[in-house]
Design an enzyme around this catalytic site. Sequence first.
Site, PDB file in Angstrom:
ATOM      1  N   LYS A   1       0.638  -0.817  -0.510  1.00 58.89           N
ATOM      2  CA  LYS A   1      -0.163   0.353   0.079  1.00 58.89           C
ATOM      3  C   LYS A   1       0.940   0.798  -0.351  1.00 58.89           C
ATOM      4  CE  LYS A   1      -3.271  -0.685  -0.720  1.00 58.89           C
ATOM      5  NZ  LYS A   1      -3.164  -1.489  -2.345  1.00 58.89           N
TER       6      LYS A   1
ATOM      7  N   ARG B   1       4.531   5.160   4.170  1.00 61.91           N
ATOM      8  CA  ARG B   1       3.903   6.120   3.480  1.00 61.91           C
ATOM      9  C   ARG B   1       3.260   7.013   5.272  1.00 61.91           C
ATOM     10  NH1 ARG B   1      -1.795   4.460  -0.197  1.00 61.91           N
ATOM     11  NH2 ARG B   1      -2.676   6.643   0.013  1.00 61.91           N
TER      12      ARG B   1
HETATM   13  N1  LIG Z   1       1.623   8.458  -8.235  1.00 62.67           N
HETATM   14  C1  LIG Z   1       1.362   8.007  -6.254  1.00 62.67           C
HETATM   15  N2  LIG Z   1       0.888   9.438  -5.916  1.00 62.67           N
HETATM   16  C2  LIG Z   1       0.042   9.109  -5.147  1.00 62.67           C
HETATM   17  N3  LIG Z   1      -0.197   7.513  -4.319  1.00 62.67           N
HETATM   18  C3  LIG Z   1      -0.065   7.225  -5.460  1.00 62.67           C
HETATM   19  C4  LIG Z   1       1.132   6.823  -6.486  1.00 62.67           C
HETATM   20  N4  LIG Z   1       1.266   5.542  -6.997  1.00 62.67           N
HETATM   21  C5  LIG Z   1       0.112   5.063  -6.055  1.00 62.67           C
HETATM   22  N5  LIG Z   1      -0.262   5.366  -5.157  1.00 62.67           N
HETATM   23  C6  LIG Z   1      -1.473   4.584  -3.830  1.00 62.67           C
HETATM   24  O1  LIG Z   1      -0.460   3.626  -3.582  1.00 62.67           O
HETATM   25  C7  LIG Z   1      -1.168   2.843  -3.112  1.00 62.67           C
HETATM   26  C8  LIG Z   1      -1.248   1.252  -4.124  1.00 62.67           C
HETATM   27  O2  LIG Z   1      -0.326   1.009  -3.480  1.00 62.67           O
HETATM   28  P1  LIG Z   1       0.140  -0.428  -3.928  1.00 62.67           P
HETATM   29  O3  LIG Z   1       0.414  -0.218  -5.858  1.00 62.67           O
HETATM   30  O4  LIG Z   1       2.091  -0.503  -2.804  1.00 62.67           O
HETATM   31  O5  LIG Z   1      -0.557  -1.795  -2.854  1.00 62.67           O
HETATM   32  S1  LIG Z   1      -0.180  -2.973  -3.291  1.00 62.67           S
HETATM   33  O6  LIG Z   1       0.310  -3.670  -1.917  1.00 62.67           O
HETATM   34  O7  LIG Z   1       0.491  -3.893  -4.461  1.00 62.67           O
HETATM   35  O8  LIG Z   1      -1.738  -3.637  -2.769  1.00 62.67           O
HETATM   36  C9  LIG Z   1      -2.782   3.385  -3.794  1.00 62.67           C
HETATM   37  O9  LIG Z   1      -3.377   4.180  -2.368  1.00 62.67           O
HETATM   38  P2  LIG Z   1      -4.972   4.226  -2.221  1.00 62.67           P
HETATM   39  O10 LIG Z   1      -5.358   5.102  -2.769  1.00 62.67           O
HETATM   40  O11 LIG Z   1      -5.200   5.403  -0.869  1.00 62.67           O
HETATM   41  O12 LIG Z   1      -5.237   3.285  -1.406  1.00 62.67           O
HETATM   42  C10 LIG Z   1      -2.859   4.213  -4.706  1.00 62.67           C
HETATM   43  O13 LIG Z   1      -3.401   5.406  -5.309  1.00 62.67           O
END
Ligand SMILES: Nc1ncnc2c1ncn2[C@@H]1O[C@H](COP(=O)(O)OS(=O)(=O)O)[C@@H](OP(=O)(O)O)[C@H]1O
Length: 469
Positions: free
Chosen positions: A157, A237
């Site tokens: 996440k 995060r």
């Molecule tokens: N560029 C960018 N900027 C800001 N936030 C971002 C970005 N890329 C991914 N995200 C947020 O990261 C969350 C997903 O994390 P992961 O891909 O690691 O998830 S997982 O563990 O693979 O399921 C997920 O968070 P939430 O939307 O709060 O659930 C994504 O929106």
Amino acid sequence: MTNNGGTTTTRRQRQRQPPSLIRLSLKRCFAARSVLALLLLSYIISHVTVIQELSSIDASGKSPPLLSSSTTLMMRTNPKVPQKQPQQQSAVRMKQKTSSVTNKKEGDSTRQSPPNNRSLPFISYDIPFDELRSAMDAGNDTVAQHLLDFGIIGFPKCGTTTMMQWLGMHNEIVAIQHEIMALQKHHPARIVNFVMKELPPGRFLRGYKSPNDVEDQRALNKLAQHYPHTKLIVGLRHPVLWYESFYNHRIQNGFNMPPMTEMNANCIGGYYGVCIGRAGYHGTLVRMGKTPLGYDNSTDANKKAEERMAERNLFSPKERRSLRNDLPVRTISPNPVFLYDTSQLKMPSTSGVDVVQQQDNYNQFVQTLKTYLGVSQDFPPMIQSKPGKKDLNATEQARRDARKVDICDEVYQEHRKWLLESGKRTKEWILDYFVKSPDVTVGNLHHFREILDMYSVDPCLQRNRNKTD
Ligand SMILES: Nc1ncnc2c1ncn2[C@@H]1O[C@H](COP(=O)(O)OS(=O)(=O)O)[C@@H](OP(=O)(O)O)[C@H]1O
């Protein structure tokens, strides 16, 4: 018979005379053209062979186990042979389980090919997987190191899917586009089996993503023993936002989560991994052995004890108890680590008061990552990928949305308090100890410090302010 200034020549003799200059050059020109045509023909044939082999990779998503040795040799010696059509390849390999790219990859159709990756070594898959595996078993531990340049190993996440896809869009990088948990459970060679099947040979960096590897001692141990030079990438995060994202992700994916109000700080009950303790990233990262508490190399016993005591004090009594058991038995990680916060992945906005600062922060972050990985070309624009179940019907989606939480609601105040307490320890330990390790790189340390300073501040203050604005 004619008389030419005293020399007499017959018709036959005239025929045998050397050809005129014009005729001679015409003949030579014709011969040169034939040679050129032959050369061109063999060049085209050789290209068609390689392109056919490469398109078989693209079409099936898998490369043949081994390219024929003549083709491999040709690809090695002919830098002009197209080694990868990145956009085609990623289109096929992007068999992303459940994620979507919200900011569509710009310029997919205009991406350069072939990439000029001359600074990277050519990697072929000459040694079959079975031989690599046997060699590892025979004690040649790092025989497959050259096949694994980087790993996105956590935390879940924290933008790991974005990182995997975004890195995979870079001309000098290929990344397996689904999660690989091989290092946690299987033979250490198994991970390169995926690499050899799913990624093309050539001048690229190769990497994988497994967001739980950072918390899994077996995975870290295997990386240390078999892939000690693999560059690790670890995302963090804000703990409160992490917890909310994880809980809602589980709801979206249909897990039978208890109401968050019933979830306690000790994670008794499991909660499908959504545990407040996991947001204490320092309790995990200390196990890598990058700080005095994690390694024993000081010759001054008193100094060592003092240093270790000060560091240990940053952990809660519960964390200290588990470290007492775990630290002596784990392998110290030799792998380099690149640490980022998810907010650093945000594409800077193009309007507002701090546009220049945002742009500068982002540029520095990207530049540090470029240097860390050792690539020369620029990264494509940032994307945002949000994993989770898609394509639910409207009723089911509405039902799941209704169960999701806004962690800023009053009822979750207690949870935020626990997370912020843990965030404070995380921030102090990372800034005072972890980033000081020569093995640890941070994209834009100054900005990273500012971000981590907020780990002990309730993000709901800002969110609620934004709501009322
Ligand atoms: N560029 C960018 N900027 C800001 N936030 C971002 C970005 N890329 C991914 N995200 C947020 O990261 C969350 C997903 O994390 P992961 O891909 O690691 O998830 S997982 O563990 O693979 O399921 C997920 O968070 P939430 O939307 O709060 O659930 C994504 O929106």
